[in-house]
Design a protein around this motif. Sequence first.
Motif, PDB file in Angstrom:
ATOM      1  N   VAL A  61       8.463  -2.681   2.539  1.00  0.00           N
ATOM      2  CA  VAL A  61       7.587  -1.497   2.616  1.00  0.00           C
ATOM      3  C   VAL A  61       6.245  -1.919   3.207  1.00  0.00           C
ATOM      4  O   VAL A  61       5.687  -1.258   4.088  1.00  0.00           O
ATOM      5  CB  VAL A  61       7.345  -0.875   1.208  1.00  0.00           C
ATOM      6  CG1 VAL A  61       6.402   0.315   1.299  1.00  0.00           C
ATOM      7  CG2 VAL A  61       8.660  -0.478   0.575  1.00  0.00           C
ATOM      8  N   GLY A  82      -3.253   3.735  -3.019  1.00  0.00           N
ATOM      9  CA  GLY A  82      -1.815   3.577  -2.809  1.00  0.00           C
ATOM     10  C   GLY A  82      -1.450   2.651  -1.670  1.00  0.00           C
ATOM     11  O   GLY A  82      -0.483   1.898  -1.762  1.00  0.00           O
ATOM     12  N   THR A 140       4.479  -0.518   6.476  1.00  0.00           N
ATOM     13  CA  THR A 140       3.182   0.161   6.329  1.00  0.00           C
ATOM     14  C   THR A 140       2.117  -0.459   7.225  1.00  0.00           C
ATOM     15  O   THR A 140       1.347   0.233   7.884  1.00  0.00           O
ATOM     16  CB  THR A 140       2.697   0.071   4.861  1.00  0.00           C
ATOM     17  OG1 THR A 140       3.702   0.636   4.016  1.00  0.00           O
ATOM     18  CG2 THR A 140       1.391   0.833   4.652  1.00  0.00           C
ATOM     19  N   LYS A 149      -1.194  -0.866  -2.707  1.00  0.00           N
ATOM     20  CA  LYS A 149       0.002  -1.097  -3.522  1.00  0.00           C
ATOM     21  C   LYS A 149       1.233  -1.210  -2.630  1.00  0.00           C
ATOM     22  O   LYS A 149       2.072  -2.086  -2.805  1.00  0.00           O
ATOM     23  CB  LYS A 149       0.174   0.027  -4.531  1.00  0.00           C
ATOM     24  CG  LYS A 149      -0.913   0.040  -5.604  1.00  0.00           C
ATOM     25  CD  LYS A 149      -0.693   1.196  -6.576  1.00  0.00           C
ATOM     26  CE  LYS A 149      -1.834   1.242  -7.593  1.00  0.00           C
ATOM     27  NZ  LYS A 149      -2.067   2.596  -8.064  1.00  0.00           N
ATOM     28  N   GLN A 150       1.321  -0.309  -1.640  1.00  0.00           N
ATOM     29  CA  GLN A 150       2.469  -0.335  -0.723  1.00  0.00           C
ATOM     30  C   GLN A 150       2.552  -1.666   0.024  1.00  0.00           C
ATOM     31  O   GLN A 150       3.637  -2.205   0.237  1.00  0.00           O
ATOM     32  CB  GLN A 150       2.352   0.787   0.322  1.00  0.00           C
ATOM     33  CG  GLN A 150       2.683   2.157  -0.219  1.00  0.00           C
ATOM     34  CD  GLN A 150       2.288   3.254   0.779  1.00  0.00           C
ATOM     35  OE1 GLN A 150       1.663   2.972   1.799  1.00  0.00           O
ATOM     36  NE2 GLN A 150       2.653   4.473   0.484  1.00  0.00           N
TER      37      GLN A 150
END
Length: 279
Positions: free
Chosen positions: A161, A151, A165, A154-155
Motif C-alpha cells: 500500500v 492517514g 501511495t 499510516k498508509q
Amino acid sequence: CVQRTEDKGREYGKSVRSGEFRWFVRQTGSPDSRRGTIMFLHGAPTQSFSYRTVMAQMADAGYHCFAPDWIGFGFSEMPQPGYGFDFKEEEFHKAFDELLVTLNITEPFFLVVQGFLVGSYGLTWALKNSNKLLKVAILNSPLTVSSPVPGVFKQLRFPLVGEFTCQNAILAERFIEAGSPYVLKSEKADVYRLPYLSSGAPGFALLEAARKANFQDVLSRISAGFSSNSWDKPILLAWGESDKYLPLSIAEEFKKNNPSVVKLKPIEGAGHMPQEDWP
C-alpha cells in the motif's frame, strides 16, 4: 515571458553543495540584514516553496532568510535509501548541521518550523541545539503525544500500500488541500506536484522517512523537551484554526506545559499551512 517548467516554483532558490549532498535553498535578504537570520523548515510531504511569500516579507522587514528543501524533498537531492543516506532522524540532523556550516550561519538565529515528520525533526534538532537559537516560531505541527497522525502516513507504513501511495503524483497537493479550507490554485499545485512527477525518488524518500519514523517517541520528546522545566527560549505558536489534521487544542495543551515561554496566536481562517493560506 512564459516561465520554463524547470524554473517553476524555484523563487529565491539555488542549489547548494553541503557535505555529500546537494540541497535546494531559498534565500532572501542579505548577511548584513540588521535584524538577524531566520531559518524556515518545512514538513512532509511538502517543500520550502510554502515559505516563499513570508520570506520575501521578512527580508523587507530586515531579516536574512533561508528556507531549504530537506534532503529527499522538493528540489533537493534524492539519495537512494541505503546509499549514504538512510532517512533516519539523526541523518537529517547531521545533514542540517553541515548545511548551517555551509551557509555560514554562525550566530544564533530564529527558527520557524511547520508540519509533520521532517518538520518534527526540525523541533527535535532545536531541543539538542537551543544554544544556537534566539526564538522559535512553530506553525501547525504535531506537538503532543495525542496529536493525530494523518492517514497518508499510516498508509505509507503498510507493505505494498505504501509503495503504491508514495508514487501518487498528486499526494502532496491532496495532503495540503485536505488540511486547509482552501483549494490550491493550479499553478501552486503544479509546484507541489513537480518533484513527484519528475521521478519516483521523492515518493520513495517519503516512504523511507515515514517507515523509519517513530512518531510516538518523537512526539513524547517534543512534548517533554519544550515543557517549562527544560526549555526557556521564547516560542510563538502561530496556529491556523481551520487545520483538519491538528486542532487548536494541541497548541493549547502545548502552551499549558510552558505558559511563561509559549505565546499562542490563533489565525482565523488559516489551515494546516498558515504560511501558504495567510502569509
